[in-house]
Design an enzyme around this catalytic site. Structure first.
Site, PDB file in Angstrom:
ATOM      1  N   ARG A  26       0.834  -1.212   0.000  1.00 63.03           N
ATOM      2  CA  ARG A  26       0.000   0.000   0.000  1.00 63.03           C
ATOM      3  C   ARG A  26       0.866   1.258   0.000  1.00 63.03           C
ATOM      4  NH1 ARG A  26      -2.448   0.044   6.206  1.00 63.03           N
ATOM      5  NH2 ARG A  26      -0.459  -0.215   7.246  1.00 63.03           N
ATOM      6  N   TYR A  41      -8.820 -14.227  14.796  1.00 62.93           N
ATOM      7  CA  TYR A  41      -7.550 -14.453  14.082  1.00 62.93           C
ATOM      8  C   TYR A  41      -7.315 -15.935  13.838  1.00 62.93           C
ATOM      9  CZ  TYR A  41      -2.463 -14.302  13.251  1.00 62.93           C
ATOM     10  OH  TYR A  41      -1.194 -14.440  12.734  1.00 62.93           O
ATOM     11  N   ASN A  86       0.758 -13.221   2.061  1.00 65.65           N
ATOM     12  CA  ASN A  86       1.372 -12.959   3.373  1.00 65.65           C
ATOM     13  C   ASN A  86       0.521 -12.032   4.246  1.00 65.65           C
ATOM     14  OD1 ASN A  86       3.675 -12.518   5.351  1.00 65.65           O
ATOM     15  ND2 ASN A  86       3.467 -10.444   4.513  1.00 65.65           N
TER      16      ASN A  86
END
Ligand code: NAP
Length: 262
Positions: free
Chosen positions: A38, A158, A90
């Site tokens: 980003r 998570y 990733n």
């Protein structure tokens, strides 16, 4: 001849931590590596470093908060290179201030985190697999976590999302094996990156290491070394693997930590 000569690869979120080291190792082993990031300026600096060290690298825009960019990052590489041999998913993580146990955690946060992590594998795979098939095959490597196979007291969103990523990995492995697409996941243990170190006290890490037979915190290179193997043809007969790179965490008897005296 290098291990990844002639392979085009892409790594999401490769400005820091594990992704950065993966990009460097792929580049150092002969692959042209695309850093999907980003912060394009930071990505460009890293790509220039890889090139200065004799490798080949470029950048593409990707921001996980803009799910369209999973598609556009792949399209951009395909337009330039006509192929993508290695995809490393990733990107991933959680918000430790919102991800607790089932009762304490907020329902919306739970599903937002699960979606954020799960789509980070699902969306780019959906886009890249047809190109890999057209090209005779490819290798997809998903960065999961050791927590995906060992239930914990917190961070339920998570670990559930990473467990789903493990399953997605194995489903993809089975669904496209005949067309030469391999798909494996790496399950890191505690690795010294900003994400881990910013969220854990020294005391926690000390206690945690009592349960790690190899008795150290992992390095991003430990994960990157495994990625190079799964990216290369050395692993051409391996698919659907969920490989733990965690120093043996979770392997011994639960009483193991109590027996460590130092
Ligand atoms: P990290 O050091 O915190 O690095 C995070 C990376 O993600 C940075 O490159 C960051 O880019 C990027 N990122 C954050 N938000 C983004 C967004 N919205 N769009 C695109 N990129 C974004 O993380 P890490 O520890 O290397 O973790 C990498 C992977 O390993 C994750 O999937 C994680 O679940 C997994 N893992 C890590 C550990 C561990 O102990 N570290 C253990 C098990 C699994 P910026 O530089 O732009 O912020």
């Amino acid at each position: 001849m290098k291990r990844l000569d002639n392979k085009i690869s892409l790594v999401t979120s490769s400005t820091r931590g594990i992704g950065l080291e993966i990009a460097k190792k792929l580049g150092g082993n002969g692959s042209k590596v695309y850093l999907a990031v980003r912060r394009l300026d930071a990505g460009k600096k890293i790509a220039d470093e890889i090139i200065a060290n004799g490798g080949n690298a470029d950048i593409v825009y990707f921001d996980a908060s803009k799910p369209d960019t999973y598609k556009t990052m792949i399209e951009e590489v395909i337009n330039k290179e006509k192929r993508l041999d290695v995809l490393v998913n990733n990107y991933g993580g959680t918000n430790v201030k919102a991800d607790f146990d089932v009762v304490t955690g907020n329902t919306e946060d739970f599903f937002r985190i699960v979606q954020d992590n799960l789509q980070s594998v699902y969306l780019p795979c959906k886009e890249v697999i047809p190109h890999m098939i057209r090209n005779g095959g490819g290798s997809i490597i998903n960065i999961s976590t050791i927590g995906s196979v060992i239930p914990d007291l917190s961070r339920v969103a998570y670990v559930v999302s990473k467990a789903a990523i493990n399953s997605l990995t194995q489903n993809i492995a089975v669904q496209y094996a005949k067309q030469g697409v391999r798909c494996n996941a790496i399950l890191p243990g505690l690795i010294a990156t900003d994400a881990a170190m910013d969220n854990m006290s020294e005391e926690f890490i000390k206690g945690f290491l009592r349960h790690v037979p190899l008795n150290r915190v992992g390095k991003p290179e430990d994960i990157a070394n495994a990625v190079v193997f799964y990216a290369s043809d050395e692993s051409s007969f391996i698919t659907g693997d969920l490989i733990e790179v965690a120093g043996g965490f979770g392997l011994p008897t639960p009483l193991y930590g109590d027996s460590i005296t130092k």
